[in-house]
Design an enzyme around this catalytic site. Structure first.
Site, mmCIF file in Angstrom:
data_model
loop_
_atom_site.group_PDB
_atom_site.id
_atom_site.type_symbol
_atom_site.label_atom_id
_atom_site.label_comp_id
_atom_site.label_asym_id
_atom_site.label_seq_id
_atom_site.Cartn_x
_atom_site.Cartn_y
_atom_site.Cartn_z
ATOM 1 N N LYS A 191 0.837 -1.205 0.000
ATOM 2 C CA LYS A 191 0.000 0.000 0.000
ATOM 3 C C LYS A 191 0.878 1.263 0.000
ATOM 4 C CE LYS A 191 -3.784 -2.200 -0.484
ATOM 5 N NZ LYS A 191 -4.541 -2.948 0.485
HETATM 6 C C1 LIG Z 1 -5.688 -3.962 0.683
HETATM 7 C C2 LIG Z 1 -7.141 -3.680 0.706
HETATM 8 C C3 LIG Z 1 -7.948 -4.023 1.791
HETATM 9 C C4 LIG Z 1 -7.458 -4.845 2.929
HETATM 10 O O1 LIG Z 1 -6.363 -4.298 3.589
HETATM 11 P P1 LIG Z 1 -5.570 -5.208 4.640
HETATM 12 O O2 LIG Z 1 -4.798 -4.216 5.446
HETATM 13 O O3 LIG Z 1 -4.708 -6.137 3.853
HETATM 14 O O4 LIG Z 1 -6.584 -5.926 5.454
HETATM 15 C C5 LIG Z 1 -9.271 -3.637 1.785
HETATM 16 N N1 LIG Z 1 -9.797 -2.980 0.743
HETATM 17 C C6 LIG Z 1 -9.070 -2.651 -0.331
HETATM 18 C C7 LIG Z 1 -9.714 -1.889 -1.451
HETATM 19 C C8 LIG Z 1 -7.720 -3.008 -0.396
HETATM 20 O O5 LIG Z 1 -6.995 -2.707 -1.488
#
Ligand SMILES: *Cc1c(COP(=O)(O)O)cnc(C)c1O
Length: 389
Positions: A191
């Site tokens: 991210k």
């Molecule tokens: C990555 C992601 C999540 C989940 O995030 P985590 O921290 O891995 O639980 C939820 N929604 C979207 C759109 C994502 O890209």
């Protein structure tokens, strides 16, 4: 003549961990306190300060998935209720709704933004609808200027999936400060900033914050930090609900403290790469990513290219060609309406989601991360141009 060394593979994503993050983790490991404690408290305080609005509660959790679950639980959403979200997202957005025994209603996207279509949300409201979950897809804000008042008119809660949206602005305000019930960020490895695994829930509502604090640590009616900060030995606690184990460790928060300091610089670096891609692909048979409204900031978590109908390759052929050229790509997302669980449970057909389906069949995400050097960006550009030109 010695052969040229093979070009190193350009992965789709890479984290950008600096010496400050590493030193802070080492400090934490040596400190004797490695689970939720002073570093997590500092990370939460820094996160509130980053958003820059008084009265926000920022609560660190061990994933955005956990944070989304906690936010919906704290809002009292349960069996018999419905929550509306976009089909064009990661399954985590929708799965947390099912954790609560609640039904998911998927709607199509606006092809101009690839974010949830606000008119489709309004059309999907039933007497059972309790909440809507917009996703700021790729780091571009959903149309919150229309969605928030519409939700308020219908008495719906709004939980923003901001997993892509740090930092993103909407009408000049940072996502996290827009006045929804809760906003959830992700610090997963790929991210816009990372703690390895982690997330942050932000809300203005003190009661909601209290419930989330209790439920992220086993339903124990005491702040997660009290065991660290207590001046007197304190063994007594009360369990008031069957809570979850969703707290973030100080090891992870140590990374987050320093990633957050770099979040704006990271955004600028990704925006610069995105601008190079936009310029380089302007004359190709592609649709470059939707741009933010003027004055707004796009987090540029993803660079999503869509092939035009007259492109000479299919999306799969383009990904294959890029892979052969040593470039990793991805697709965001295989829409939920095509995934067996969601498709079968709700008897979904692609024709119900024409914009998501059309975009999915033509889209790919190119590498976009701060550790890409100019030569790597150029290699991606050259490869895309030679395959599509
Ligand atoms: C990555 C992601 C999540 C989940 O995030 P985590 O921290 O891995 O639980 C939820 N929604 C979207 C759109 C994502 O890209």
């Amino acid at each position: 003549m010695t052969p040229a060394p093979p070009s190193p593979f350009i992965p789709f994503a890479l984290p950008d961990i600096g010496d400050d993050e590493i030193a802070e983790v080492v400090d934490t490991l040596k400190s004797g306190w490695i689970t939720t404690g002073p570093k997590t408290r500092r990370f939460e305080e820094d996160f509130s300060a980053f958003l820059g609005v008084a009265g926000l509660h920022a609560m660190a959790v061990n994933s955005a998935t956990a944070g989304l679950h906690l936010a919906l639980e704290a809002l009292g959403i349960g069996p018999g209720d419905e929550v509306i979200t976009t089909t064009h997202t990661f399954t985590a957005t929708a799965e947390v709704v099912r954790y609560l025994g609640t039904d998911v209603v998927l709607v199509d996207i606006d092809p101009a933004t690839l974010c949830i279509d606000v008119a489709a949300v309004e059309a999907a409201i039933t007497p059972r609808t309790k909440a809507v979950m917009p996703v700021h897809y790729a780091g571009l804000a959903a149309d919150m200027a229309r969605l928030l008042p519409m939700a308020r008119r219908h008495g719906l809660k709004v939980v923003e999936d901001a997993a892509h949206a740090l930092p993103t602005t909407c009408g000049g305000q940072l996502v996290g400060t827009l006045g929804s019930d809760a906003t959830v960020f992700s610090f997963y490895a790929n991210k816009t900033m990372t703690t390895g695994e982690g997330g942050m829930v932000v809300t203005r509502d003190a009661d909601l914050a209290k419930r989330i604090q209790v439920m992220r640590l086993h339903g124990i009616n005491r702040d997660a930090f009290d065991r660290f900060t207590a001046k007197v030995p304190s063994w007594y606690y009360e369990v008031i609900a069957p809570g979850f184990k969703y707290n973030l460790s100080d090891i992870a928060s140590a990374i987050g403290i320093h990633q957050l300091k770099r979040a704006i610089a990271f955004q600028r670096a990704r925006a610069a790469i995105a601008a190079r891609y936009d310029a380089a692909f302007a004359d190709l048979p592609v649709i470059t990513p939707p741009q933010p409204l003027s004055g707004d900031m796009h987090a540029w978590h993803l660079y999503v290219l869509r092939l035009a109908d007259d492109a000479k390759l299919t999306r799969d052929e383009l990904i294959e060609g890029l892979y052969t050229a040593g470039i990793g790509c991805s697709v965001h997302y295989i829409p939920l309406h095509l995934q067996p669980y969601w498709r079968d449970r709700y008897k979904l057909q692609p024709q119900q989601f024409p914009h998501s389906q059309h975009a999915y069949e033509r889209m790919l995400s190119l590498p976009l991360y701060t550790r890409m050097g100019p030569a790597e960006v150029q290699r991606v550009i050259d490869a895309v141009r030679s395959l599509l030109g």
